[in-house]
Design a protein around this motif. Structure first.
Motif, PDB file in Angstrom:
ATOM      1  N   TRP A  19      -5.214   1.581   4.004  1.00 18.48           N
ATOM      2  CA  TRP A  19      -4.010   0.757   4.233  1.00 18.48           C
ATOM      3  C   TRP A  19      -4.279  -0.395   5.190  1.00 18.48           C
ATOM      4  O   TRP A  19      -3.637  -1.435   5.099  1.00 18.48           O
ATOM      5  N   TYR A  26      -0.648  -6.106   0.311  1.00 20.63           N
ATOM      6  CA  TYR A  26       0.583  -5.320   0.117  1.00 20.63           C
ATOM      7  C   TYR A  26       1.805  -6.102   0.610  1.00 20.63           C
ATOM      8  O   TYR A  26       2.877  -6.044   0.000  1.00 20.63           O
ATOM      9  N   GLY A  61       6.187   5.801   7.991  1.00 16.86           N
ATOM     10  CA  GLY A  61       5.296   5.160   7.013  1.00 16.86           C
ATOM     11  C   GLY A  61       5.880   3.811   6.644  1.00 16.86           C
ATOM     12  O   GLY A  61       5.959   3.434   5.485  1.00 16.86           O
ATOM     13  N   SER A  62       6.275   3.064   7.678  1.00 11.36           N
ATOM     14  CA  SER A  62       7.099   1.864   7.475  1.00 11.36           C
ATOM     15  C   SER A  62       6.350   0.708   6.828  1.00 11.36           C
ATOM     16  O   SER A  62       6.971  -0.245   6.361  1.00 11.36           O
ATOM     17  N   GLY A  63       5.008   0.783   6.816  1.00 11.34           N
ATOM     18  CA  GLY A  63       4.244  -0.297   6.194  1.00 11.34           C
ATOM     19  C   GLY A  63       4.572  -1.625   6.836  1.00 11.34           C
ATOM     20  O   GLY A  63       4.625  -1.754   8.069  1.00 11.34           O
ATOM     21  N   ASP A  82       3.959   3.900  11.674  1.00  7.24           N
ATOM     22  CA  ASP A  82       2.960   3.901  10.607  1.00  7.24           C
ATOM     23  C   ASP A  82       1.605   4.310  11.182  1.00  7.24           C
ATOM     24  O   ASP A  82       1.326   4.106  12.365  1.00  7.24           O
ATOM     25  N   LEU A  83       0.782   4.893  10.295  1.00 10.58           N
ATOM     26  CA  LEU A  83      -0.567   5.322  10.688  1.00 10.58           C
ATOM     27  C   LEU A  83      -1.512   4.132  10.811  1.00 10.58           C
ATOM     28  O   LEU A  83      -2.448   4.162  11.613  1.00 10.58           O
ATOM     29  N   SER A  84      -1.278   3.111   9.993  1.00 10.58           N
ATOM     30  CA  SER A  84      -2.245   2.010   9.866  1.00 10.58           C
ATOM     31  C   SER A  84      -1.915   0.865  10.823  1.00 10.58           C
ATOM     32  O   SER A  84      -0.834   0.270  10.764  1.00 10.58           O
ATOM     33  N   MET A  87      -1.225  -2.370   8.845  1.00 13.66           N
ATOM     34  CA  MET A  87       0.141  -2.482   8.338  1.00 13.66           C
ATOM     35  C   MET A  87       1.087  -2.867   9.478  1.00 13.66           C
ATOM     36  O   MET A  87       1.968  -3.728   9.315  1.00 13.66           O
ATOM     37  N   ASP A 108       1.424   9.436  13.389  1.00 11.06           N
ATOM     38  CA  ASP A 108       1.251  10.243  12.178  1.00 11.06           C
ATOM     39  C   ASP A 108       2.582  10.865  11.772  1.00 11.06           C
ATOM     40  O   ASP A 108       3.218  11.552  12.570  1.00 11.06           O
ATOM     41  N   ALA A 109       2.939  10.669  10.518  1.00  7.00           N
ATOM     42  CA  ALA A 109       4.198  11.201   9.993  1.00  7.00           C
ATOM     43  C   ALA A 109       4.277  12.725  10.080  1.00  7.00           C
ATOM     44  O   ALA A 109       5.364  13.298  10.016  1.00  7.00           O
ATOM     45  N   ARG A 125       9.700   5.398   2.462  1.00  8.27           N
ATOM     46  CA  ARG A 125       9.514   4.924   1.084  1.00  8.27           C
ATOM     47  C   ARG A 125       8.017   4.945   0.773  1.00  8.27           C
ATOM     48  O   ARG A 125       7.208   4.394   1.504  1.00  8.27           O
ATOM     49  N   HIS A 126       7.699   5.588  -0.318  1.00  5.42           N
ATOM     50  CA  HIS A 126       6.327   5.587  -0.859  1.00  5.42           C
ATOM     51  C   HIS A 126       5.317   6.149   0.132  1.00  5.42           C
ATOM     52  O   HIS A 126       4.211   5.621   0.279  1.00  5.42           O
ATOM     53  N   LEU A 127       5.702   7.235   0.796  1.00  2.00           N
ATOM     54  CA  LEU A 127       4.791   7.836   1.784  1.00  2.00           C
ATOM     55  C   LEU A 127       4.370   9.261   1.427  1.00  2.00           C
ATOM     56  O   LEU A 127       3.192   9.606   1.520  1.00  2.00           O
ATOM     57  N   LEU A 131       0.417  12.154   1.744  1.00  2.00           N
ATOM     58  CA  LEU A 131       0.267  13.007   2.928  1.00  2.00           C
ATOM     59  C   LEU A 131      -0.440  14.324   2.583  1.00  2.00           C
ATOM     60  O   LEU A 131      -0.120  14.951   1.572  1.00  2.00           O
TER      61      LEU A 131
HETATM   62  C1  LIG Z   1       2.724   2.610  -0.075  1.00  3.23           C
HETATM   63  S1  LIG Z   1       2.826   2.175   1.599  1.00  3.23           S
HETATM   64  C2  LIG Z   1       4.586   2.124   1.818  1.00  3.23           C
HETATM   65  C3  LIG Z   1       4.997   1.222   2.939  1.00  3.23           C
HETATM   66  C4  LIG Z   1       6.512   1.029   3.114  1.00  3.23           C
HETATM   67  N1  LIG Z   1       7.203   2.266   3.375  1.00  3.23           N
HETATM   68  C5  LIG Z   1       7.135   0.338   1.908  1.00  3.23           C
HETATM   69  O1  LIG Z   1       7.973   0.942   1.260  1.00  3.23           O
HETATM   70  O2  LIG Z   1       6.778  -0.814   1.628  1.00  3.23           O
HETATM   71  C6  LIG Z   1       2.411   3.701   2.400  1.00  3.23           C
HETATM   72  C7  LIG Z   1       2.406   3.586   3.909  1.00  3.23           C
HETATM   73  O3  LIG Z   1       2.280   4.890   4.478  1.00  3.23           O
HETATM   74  C8  LIG Z   1       1.437   4.787   5.612  1.00  3.23           C
HETATM   75  N2  LIG Z   1       0.896   6.121   5.919  1.00  3.23           N
HETATM   76  C9  LIG Z   1       0.000   6.830   5.203  1.00  3.23           C
HETATM   77  N3  LIG Z   1      -0.222   8.023   5.785  1.00  3.23           N
HETATM   78  C10 LIG Z   1       0.555   8.061   6.897  1.00  3.23           C
HETATM   79  C11 LIG Z   1       0.782   9.025   7.914  1.00  3.23           C
HETATM   80  N4  LIG Z   1       0.129  10.205   7.925  1.00  3.23           N
HETATM   81  N5  LIG Z   1       1.663   8.743   8.882  1.00  3.23           N
HETATM   82  C12 LIG Z   1       2.320   7.543   8.913  1.00  3.23           C
HETATM   83  N6  LIG Z   1       2.134   6.590   7.977  1.00  3.23           N
HETATM   84  C13 LIG Z   1       1.269   6.847   6.972  1.00  3.23           C
HETATM   85  C14 LIG Z   1       0.395   3.768   5.196  1.00  3.23           C
HETATM   86  O4  LIG Z   1      -0.304   3.242   6.283  1.00  3.23           O
HETATM   87  C15 LIG Z   1       1.261   2.751   4.465  1.00  3.23           C
HETATM   88  O5  LIG Z   1       1.778   1.798   5.354  1.00  3.23           O
END
Ligand SMILES: C[S@@+](CC[C@H](N)C(=O)[O-])C[C@H]1O[C@@H](n2cnc3c(N)ncnc32)[C@H](O)[C@@H]1O
Length: 263
Positions: A19, A26, A61-63, A82-84, A87, A108-109, A125-127, A131
């Protein structure tokens, strides 16, 4: 950094690495009609948000902050996690540009750095599909929700194993090579080696989400097929995107019981 340069077997580090690399592309989104996209999501989510006076939200996982901005527009105080770091950097840029004053956390979520019962609403959304332990994550999200608080999880059946869908994804991959909006980061090089460690990676239909919600003790669970959002993406995205993702989106909501004590 390329996938082969990551001397990692820890799925979370691989995911964060992916990410980080993916953040810039993205943030451009999948449609040229971002304002309309935002309005549609507001309409889809409003029935689950406006009825119980929600004030304080966590976007996990707010991206780059899509949901956070939308909730901010709806008058809700939002914290992004968010983890990244990549992002989050892009989110910071976008929020600054839009003059939004939201707090961003790297974390970390599945192990949130927040005290129990401090949010009215947790959204993601989309997280969940990415996981390693979705039940642990849901339990964490429930922990930080106040009793009676609400959980809104949007995801998609991205890797539907049905033959028709697999063919669609194959064709989409070929077309994507000619598309200016193609993902420049080799998704499968990152995710194929860890896919088996992600319970919702390859079988992520809404039924599995409902089962996970149940296992995590979420109350009053509902499923919404997000027909307006699915219709929008069908008519406002590239053919390559549509072939891979048609009608994939859904929303699962639930609540934390009023009686549940803080843990
Ligand atoms: C597909 S993107 C979705 C981003 C945003 N929610 C959106 O709808 O546009 C997935 C996101 O989840 C984050 N992510 C992945 N694993 C995670 C974790 N363990 N904890 C927090 N964020 C995480 C990624 O870094 C990325 O920003």
């Amino acid at each position: 950094m390329k996938r082969q340069d990551i001397e990692q077997t820890d799925p979370k580090k691989i995911i964060a690495g992916y990410w980080d690399l993916r953040s810039r592309s993205y943030s451009k989104g999948v449609t040229d009609s971002r304002d309309e996209e935002m309005e549609i999501w507001k309409r889809c989510l409003a029935p689950f948000i406006t009825d119980i006076g929600l004030r304080k939200a966590l976007d996990v996982g707010s991206g780059t902050g899509f949901l956070s901005s939308l909730l901010d527009d709806m008058g809700i105080d939002v914290i992004c996690l968010d983890l990244s770091r990549g992002m989050l950097a892009l989110a910071r840029e976008a929020l600054l540009q839009e003059r939004r004053d939201l707090d961003l956390f790297q974390g970390d979520a599945e192990a949130l750095p927040f005290r129990s019962s401090c949010f009215d609403i947790v959204v993601s959304r989309h997280l969940l599909w990415t996981l390693p332990d979705p039940v642990k994550a849901l339990a964490e999200w429930m922990r930080v929700l106040r009793p009676g608080g609400r959980l809104l999880v949007i995801d998609g059946n991205w890797f539907d194993p049905a033959v028709r869908k697999r063919l669609g994804r194959g064709l989409s991959g070929i077309l994507a090579n000619f598309s200016k909006s193609r993902n420049p980061v080799p998704f499968h090089r990152f995710y194929d080696p860890i896919g088996q460690e992600l319970p919702l990676y390859s079988a992520c239909g809404p039924e599995r989400y409902l089962a996970f919600f149940e296992d995590a003790g979420v109350k009053n669970v509902t499923l919404d097929r997000l027909s307006e959002a699915n219709r929008f993406y069908k008519s406002h995205t590239s053919l390559s995107y549509r072939l891979a993702n048609a009608n994939a989106l859904f929303l699962v909501t639930g609540e934390k019981g009023e009686q549940e004590t803080k843990s």
